[in-house]
Design an enzyme around this catalytic site. Structure first.
Site, short mmCIF file in Angstrom:
data_model
loop_
_atom_site.label_atom_id
_atom_site.label_comp_id
_atom_site.label_asym_id
_atom_site.label_seq_id
_atom_site.Cartn_x
_atom_site.Cartn_y
_atom_site.Cartn_z
N CYS A 16 -30.36 -30.50 12.05
CA CYS A 16 -30.27 -30.35 10.58
C CYS A 16 -29.18 -29.33 10.26
O CYS A 16 -28.34 -29.54 9.39
CB CYS A 16 -31.56 -29.79 9.99
SG CYS A 16 -32.98 -30.84 10.15
N ASP A 455 -17.01 8.86 26.74
CA ASP A 455 -16.30 10.00 26.20
C ASP A 455 -17.08 11.23 26.65
O ASP A 455 -18.30 11.18 26.75
CB ASP A 455 -16.33 9.87 24.67
CG ASP A 455 -15.49 10.92 24.01
OD1 ASP A 455 -14.41 11.20 24.51
OD2 ASP A 455 -15.95 11.45 22.97
N ASP A 656 -13.67 8.24 17.68
CA ASP A 656 -13.34 7.27 18.72
C ASP A 656 -13.32 5.84 18.21
O ASP A 656 -13.23 4.90 19.01
CB ASP A 656 -14.37 7.35 19.86
CG ASP A 656 -14.22 8.64 20.64
OD1 ASP A 656 -13.08 9.08 20.81
OD2 ASP A 656 -15.24 9.18 21.07
P1 ADP Z 1 -12.40 14.73 23.22
O1 ADP Z 1 -13.05 14.14 22.04
O2 ADP Z 1 -12.26 13.78 24.35
O3 ADP Z 1 -12.97 16.01 23.65
P2 ADP Z 1 -10.12 15.35 21.49
O4 ADP Z 1 -9.02 14.36 21.42
O5 ADP Z 1 -11.00 15.49 20.31
O6 ADP Z 1 -10.89 15.07 22.84
O7 ADP Z 1 -9.46 16.77 21.80
C1 ADP Z 1 -8.70 16.99 22.98
C2 ADP Z 1 -8.37 18.42 23.20
O8 ADP Z 1 -7.45 18.85 22.22
C3 ADP Z 1 -9.54 19.37 23.12
O9 ADP Z 1 -10.20 19.49 24.32
C4 ADP Z 1 -8.84 20.67 22.72
O10 ADP Z 1 -8.35 21.32 23.87
C5 ADP Z 1 -7.69 20.21 21.88
N1 ADP Z 1 -8.02 20.28 20.47
C6 ADP Z 1 -8.27 19.26 19.64
N2 ADP Z 1 -8.53 19.69 18.39
C7 ADP Z 1 -8.47 21.03 18.45
C8 ADP Z 1 -8.67 22.10 17.50
N3 ADP Z 1 -8.99 21.86 16.22
N4 ADP Z 1 -8.53 23.35 17.92
C9 ADP Z 1 -8.20 23.61 19.19
N5 ADP Z 1 -8.02 22.68 20.14
C10 ADP Z 1 -8.14 21.41 19.77
MG MG Z 2 -13.92 13.33 20.59
#
Ligand code: ADP
Ligand code: MG
Length: 764
Positions: A16, A455, A656
């Site tokens: 159907c 992650d 993510d």
């Molecule tokens: P994940 O989510 O895998 O931990 P991110 O891409 O969010 O990775 O961040 C990667 C890295 O970038 C962090 O581990 C940190 O060292 C640096 N980072 C990101 N955002 C910041 C922030 N606002 N202040 C300082 N370090 C940062």
């Molecule tokens: Mg992250």
């Protein structure tokens, strides 16, 4: 274009559904249509300037189907939000119950006559094999005069849907399973009627003692019984959503101008202050502003241990307060609540179609016409081959038996139920365990996954890093460095930023004024304070700025699993702080379980290589990609996919999202109430990775159930049709009595639905 989900009436089987799809697809203005046999819903995408639901409904009405917009909120006596949450479910259920009670009454009323017919068949057999003497002619003739009357009632009253199916076939040439049953039972009836009417003149040609009224009676009775049992079982498969709907409180205790008043749930507004007494249900989502208690969230997250709630914690509608009292501020009401979203998601997932169903759909689509051909062909062959060997009378009698049996046993009804019923139970069972699955396809695909990417932050770890220490290389004071760093981070949403700000707050260090803030995704942040330019971030960012790093000191910190964040001015690095995240207690076991299933687990993180290695070692992951940027995550997934891996990616679902979308299956780890449940294929509601193991076993169990169902549904037909057609008659003398065909047909559907229901009891 507009997409509407509406209910379909008159739908009895998978074919159907296919007929409706085929017919409407050809209609102008219809772009897409998906009809679900199990939920009896149609999802239609159409151009409202060209057509409408009533117009579409009219076009399929001659085929015996109608479309119904879900009844409006007013019709259902509900608020808009309540209505949205119910999605028309209750009404359908009421109707189903009504339909069931009609079937039940018919069965009850006809049962003495059906039993009489069965008794007569048994007596006939016993007499034929000399186990018993013939009934007295008076009784015998009385009963044989009663049979046509019962058969007429069965065919024209109880069997009316099948007769209508037959009529539609003659009028429009469209056949479904009702047509098969209708043709089978009507042929048996008409043949018997001809014998009764022209007994004397037919005497020389056919076996007039052998009529088929009992076939008509018993087959319709069995099929009605099967339908009744099936409809009861089908209602049970869908009860997960009903349980979710029942979690919704009807009223809330709102504090207005210092007075507690009970307010209907749909009148609760954002920012209302709601009082929760011991043992009561939380009516909407919100944030605790006063008081303390433990809340049982098991109905949402599947987590049995009550969760502590104090100021600033979030609470979720549908969960139950234990013994404390608290007040909270409503942040999400009506259809915004997590519960409402879950209901919506489960409902649409249960109605979605699994790829594995495509085979069954294709088969049932061509099945009915093929069966019609086989039925006529077997009658024809019985006459051609049978007459010279058995004589006309026997050949015709066997031919009719075959014809009727083939039509009855071949109904593709169980085939149509095989996949959707298992999917409904599987999705519902997931929801009960805090595993939200977006659609049937995701559930099916999940058990093929061979690589899980996780992650680090927020998935393996809690995602709430804490400040550990400061290393100061500059001639500024420690407090000054923290003030600068905290100021830079004050505009960032990153969990690291949160850790630093919390520390500054504890130390009572006040923030400075900042300008020109810039977020460097996956690396860090820059901004100006008092005209001076500062940078905070990871080693990658520092190397890009050509700053040299004291590697020995750095390695000492990172090997402990701590994450360093450097602070630099325009010329040099001023120092760094470290933060550390705690590993979730269930991560280690979950990763071990995944590996035991033969799945390779890969850790992805933007964090420092050494830090990542240290965490990976602790949880038993050997494959890691550290210091990756968000776009690298996509690339890594793609690379695995080109090597033919089926990749699932588990992340926090917020930053993510692109990677989750790229993976074959995206798994969002829910934490608290800020869950975006539609970003991923699967949402694990309490962010517990061990739920992923359960989800995979749910997928395996569901697919196994579907395969069993399909196997049994097919076997009935594969074995049943040749047997019914009389293929084995020349060899073994086997011929299927139409009554057994009716029995087999009815119970194939019931056993398929029963097998799907068994999934509920299985341990994940
Ligand atoms: P994940 O989510 O895998 O931990 P991110 O891409 O969010 O990775 O961040 C990667 C890295 O970038 C962090 O581990 C940190 O060292 C640096 N980072 C990101 N955002 C910041 C922030 N606002 N202040 C300082 N370090 C940062
Ligand atoms: Mg992250």
């Amino acid at each position: 274009m507009q997409t509407t989900t509406c209910r379909v009436k008159g739908i009895h089987c998978a074919s159907c559904a296919i007929t409706i799809e085929k017919t409407l697809k050809k209609t102008a203005g219809v772009e897409k249509i998906e009809v679900n046999f199990a939920t009896e819903n149609a999802k239609i995408t159409y151009d409202p300037s060209q057509t409408s639901i009533p117009a579409l409904s009219q076009s399929i009405e001659p085929l015996g189907y109608t479309l119904h917009d879900s009844p409006s909120a007013i019709e259902m006596n509900m608020s808009e939000d309540e209505h949205k949450a119910h999605l028309g479910l209750n009404l359908t259920k009421e109707e189903k119950l009504k339909e069931q009670s009609v079937l039940y009454k018919q069965l009850l009323f006809t049962s003495p006559f059906v039993l009489l017919s069965i008794a007569m068949m048994i007596i006939d057999l016993l007499v034929r094999f000399n186990f018993m003497k013939e009934l007295s002619p008076v009784i015998d003739s009385a009963i044989h005069h009663l049979l046509p009357i019962i058969a007429t009632y069965m065919l024209f009253v109880v069997g009316k849907p099948y007769l209508l199916g037959l009529l539609r076939f003659f009028r429009h040439g469209k056949a479904n399973m009702d047509t098969l049953i209708g043709l089978g039972t009507t042929s048996a009836f008409l043949y018997s009627l001809a014998i009764s009417a022209f007994e004397e003149s037919l005497e020389p040609f056919v076996d007039t003692a052998n009529s088929y009224y009992d076939v008509t009676i018993v087959v319709i009775a069995f099929i009605t019984l099967g339908k009744y049992l099936e409809s009861r079982a089908k209602l049970k498969t869908g009860d997960a959503i009903e349980k979710l709907i029942n979690l919704q409180a009807k009223t809330a205790l709102v504090l207005k101008d210092g007075v507690e008043i009970s307010v209907p749930i749909e009148k609760v507004e954002h920012d209302d202050v709601i009082i929760i007494k011991p043992g009561t249900r939380i009516p909407v989502d919100g944030i605790v502003i006063d008081g303390f208690s433990f809340v049982d969230e098991s109905m949402i997250t599947g987590e049995p241990i009550p969760v502590e709630k104090r100021m600033n914690d979030s609470v979720t509608a549908g969960t139950i307060n234990t013994s404390g009292t608290f007040t909270f501020k409503a942040t999400k009401v009506g259809s915004e609540t997590l519960l409402a979203q879950i209901i919506k998601m489960v409902d649409s997932a249960q109605g979605s179609r699994a790829p594995i169903q495509a085979v069954a759909d294709k088969i049932s689509g061509v099945f009915v016409p093929i069966v019609l051909v086989i039925a006529f062909l077997s009658l024809f062959l019985w006459m051609v081959i049978g007459v010279p060997n058995l004589g006309f009378s026997m050949a015709l009698s066997y031919g009719i038996t075959s014809f009727v049996s083939v039509l009855i046993i071949a109904c593709p009804c169980a085939l149509g139920l095989a996949t959707p019923t298992a999917i409904i139970v599987g999705i519902g069972k997931g929801a009960k365990n805090g595993i939200l699955i977006k659609d049937a396809e995701t559930l099916e695909k999940l058990h093929h996954v061979d690589t899980v990417i996780v992650d680090k932050t927020g998935t393996i770890t809690k995602g709430k890093p804490e400040f550990i220490e400061l290393q100061n290389f500059s001639n500024r004071s420690n407090d000054e460095l923290i003030a600068i760093l905290a100021t830079l981070e004050s505009k960032s949403e990153h969990p690291i930023a949160h850790a630093i700000l919390t520390y500054a707050e504890q130390k009572k260090i006040s923030l400075l004024a900042l300008t020109a803030f810039n977020n460097i995704e996956g690396k860090g942040v820059t901004a100006e304070i008092n005209g001076e330019k500062f940078t905070a971030g990871n080693t990658t960012l520092m190397s890009e700025r050509k700053f040299t790093i004291d590697l020995d000191l750095l390695n000492k910190e990172t090997s402990k699993g701590h994450t360093p964040i450097f602070l630099a001015d325009e010329k040099t690095i001023l120092g760094f702080v470290t933060v550390a995240d705690t590993i979730k207690p269930e991560s280690v076991q979950a990763i071990r379980d995944l590996q035991k299933l033969g799945i390779s687990v890969v850790m992805l993180t933007g964090d420092n290589q050494k830090t990542a290695e240290s965490i990976a070692r602790e949880v038993g992951i050997t494959s890691i990609h550290a210091e990756v940027l968000p776009q690298d995550k996509l690339r890594i997934i793609e690379e695995l996919q080109t090597k033919n891996h089926i990749v699932a990616m588990a992340g926090d679902g917020i930053n993510d999202a692109p990677a989750l979308a790229k993976a074959d299956i995206g798994i969002a780890m829910g934490n608290g109430s800020d869950i975006a449940i539609d970003t991923a294929g699967i949402t694990l509601l309490n962010g517990d990775l061990s739920k992923l193991v359960k989800a995979i076993s749910l997928s395996t169990l569901t697919i196994r159930g579907i395969r069993q169902n399909l196997f049994w549904a097919f076997i009935y037909n594969v074995v049943g049709i040749p047997l019914a057609a009389g293929l084995f008659f020349p060899i073994f003398g086997w011929l299927l009595n139409p009554i057994f065909a009716g029995f087999a047909m009815a119970f194939s559907s019931v056993s398929v639905v029963g097998n799907s229901l068994r999934l509920k009891q299985k341990k994940l």
